[in-house]
Design an enzyme around this catalytic site. Structure first.
Site, PDB file in Angstrom:
ATOM      1  N   CYS A  89      -6.219  -4.712   1.296  1.00  0.00           N
ATOM      2  CA  CYS A  89      -6.904  -5.403   2.390  1.00  0.00           C
ATOM      3  C   CYS A  89      -8.230  -5.907   1.823  1.00  0.00           C
ATOM      4  O   CYS A  89      -9.065  -5.101   1.383  1.00  0.00           O
ATOM      5  CB  CYS A  89      -7.137  -4.465   3.562  1.00  0.00           C
ATOM      6  SG  CYS A  89      -7.962  -5.295   4.923  1.00  0.00           S
ATOM      7  N   CYS A 238      -9.391 -13.476   5.923  1.00  0.00           N
ATOM      8  CA  CYS A 238      -8.328 -12.623   5.349  1.00  0.00           C
ATOM      9  C   CYS A 238      -8.391 -12.648   3.810  1.00  0.00           C
ATOM     10  O   CYS A 238      -8.004 -13.639   3.172  1.00  0.00           O
ATOM     11  CB  CYS A 238      -6.937 -13.034   5.830  1.00  0.00           C
ATOM     12  SG  CYS A 238      -5.687 -11.819   5.371  1.00  0.00           S
TER      13      CYS A 238
HETATM   14  O1  PYC Z   1      -8.626  -9.167   4.547  1.00  0.00           O
HETATM   15  O2  PYC Z   1      -6.800  -8.814   3.395  1.00  0.00           O
HETATM   16  C1  PYC Z   1      -7.411  -8.825   4.453  1.00  0.00           C
HETATM   17  C2  PYC Z   1      -6.714  -8.413   5.684  1.00  0.00           C
HETATM   18  C3  PYC Z   1      -5.404  -8.086   5.816  1.00  0.00           C
HETATM   19  C4  PYC Z   1      -5.204  -7.759   7.157  1.00  0.00           C
HETATM   20  C5  PYC Z   1      -6.406  -7.924   7.812  1.00  0.00           C
HETATM   21  N1  PYC Z   1      -7.322  -8.312   6.884  1.00  0.00           N
END
Ligand code: PYC
Length: 311
Positions: A89, A238
């Site tokens: 993550c 993300c």
């Molecule tokens: O930042 O990799 C990330 C992530 C995955 C799910 C929520 N955030």
């Protein structure tokens, strides 16, 4: 069974991370993947109790700190959410690094963390920025096509894009920029859920494609929306999704090594991304800021029927 845990909450570019820093029972296993299985098999009720309502909500990503498994690493970490467990993550790694700094446990300028899918490094930069170097990221399939049935107005009936890996599995596809705005959040959520339903459970090269990433190009980068496993969307751009995107850009010759790509989430959070080659592997780097928001001692009262979460 513990009746108390120690937790530090943070957010990274708007996306919450709930880091369990003490009180969790020790997990069995010599690797982080084995420890994740031990977590799943023996303590899944604690996962639910930590991140789900009424103590949490569906956007919370949990991070359990463990002792490291590799020499030279500072800690191990297992990421989880309201529906299960993650490989890596990105926003969470930045959140954990900030949490360790807040606790005075970061040591020097870098933090090295073992995850179930590999070891990642974070370092502290000026202006509160934290950069991580992620696990090797790659494209799995180019030109993957999905026909979407019922959908909000203006959204494409057919989506074409890449299946890619950045620590988790993603379907990444472009949509028009006018759809990529916070006024259309409900529609983006409904649409990406419809896309995921149309795809069914898809595993490519051993990678489960459980995140849907829509993007629209803008000068210097892109704006995106990422549906996480479950019903929550990532408030940040993300980190693993940005890593997967950067790998595809690299392979298409659209982003040179070391050049910065600005990935902005539909809610306004920004990651600055780049990559370096290590042999034939693409190692993405993601920079963003995290802030500690709370120090918590959750209580699991035996008389509480919802102590391990709703649903
Ligand atoms: O930042 O990799 C990330 C992530 C995955 C799910 C929520 N955030």
């Amino acid at each position: 069974m513990p009746d108390r845990l120690q937790i530090i909450d943070s957010h990274t570019e708007g996306e919450p991370t709930r880091t369990v820093v003490a009180g969790f029972p020790p997990l069995k296993g010599a690797t982080m993947a084995e420890r994740r299985e031990s977590f799943r098999a023996r303590y899944d009720h604690l996962r639910r109790g930590i991140v789900k309502e009424p103590r949490g909500h569906d956007a919370v990503v949990g991070a359990l700190l463990t002792p490291p498994v590799n020499q030279g690493s500072d800690a191990g970490v297992i990421f989880f959410n309201d529906v299960g467990y993650l490989g890596m993550c990105g926003h969470g790694t930045i959140g954990v690094a900030e949490t360790l700094r807040y606790l005075g446990r970061a040591g020097g300028d870098t933090v090295v963390l073992d995850t179930p899918v590999g070891t990642v490094k974070a370092w502290f930069e000026k202006d509160r920025m934290i950069t991580i170097e992620n696990v090797p990221s790659r494209r799995l399939t180019a030109g993957f096509e999905v026909e979407v049935g019922a959908r909000p107005s203006g959204f494409p009936a057919v989506l074409r894009g890449d299946l890619a890996y950045g620590g988790n599995g993603f379907f990444i596809a472009e949509v028009p920029l006018e759809l990529m705005c916070s006024d259309r959040l409900d529609d983006l959520l409904a649409y990406t859920m419809a896309v995921r339903q149309a795809m069914g459970e898809l595993v490519v090269d051993g990678v489960l494609i459980d995140h849907i990433e829509l993007y629209a190009n803008q000068p210097g980068g892109a704006r995106n929306f990422v549906l996480c496993p479950g019903r929550a969307y990532d408030r940040s751009p993300c980190g693993t999704g940005t890593s997967a995107k950067v790998a595809c850009l690299a392979l298409d010759g659209h982003l040179a090594e070391g050049v910065v790509w600005r990935q902005e989430s539909v809610t306004g959070g920004v990651f600055l991304a780049s990559y370096r080659w290590d042999g034939d592997m693409i190692l993405p780097r993601i920079s963003g800021r995290a802030f500690v928001t709370a120090a918590l001692t959750p209580v699991f009262d035996e008389a509480d029927p919802f102590r391990y979460g709703l649903g």
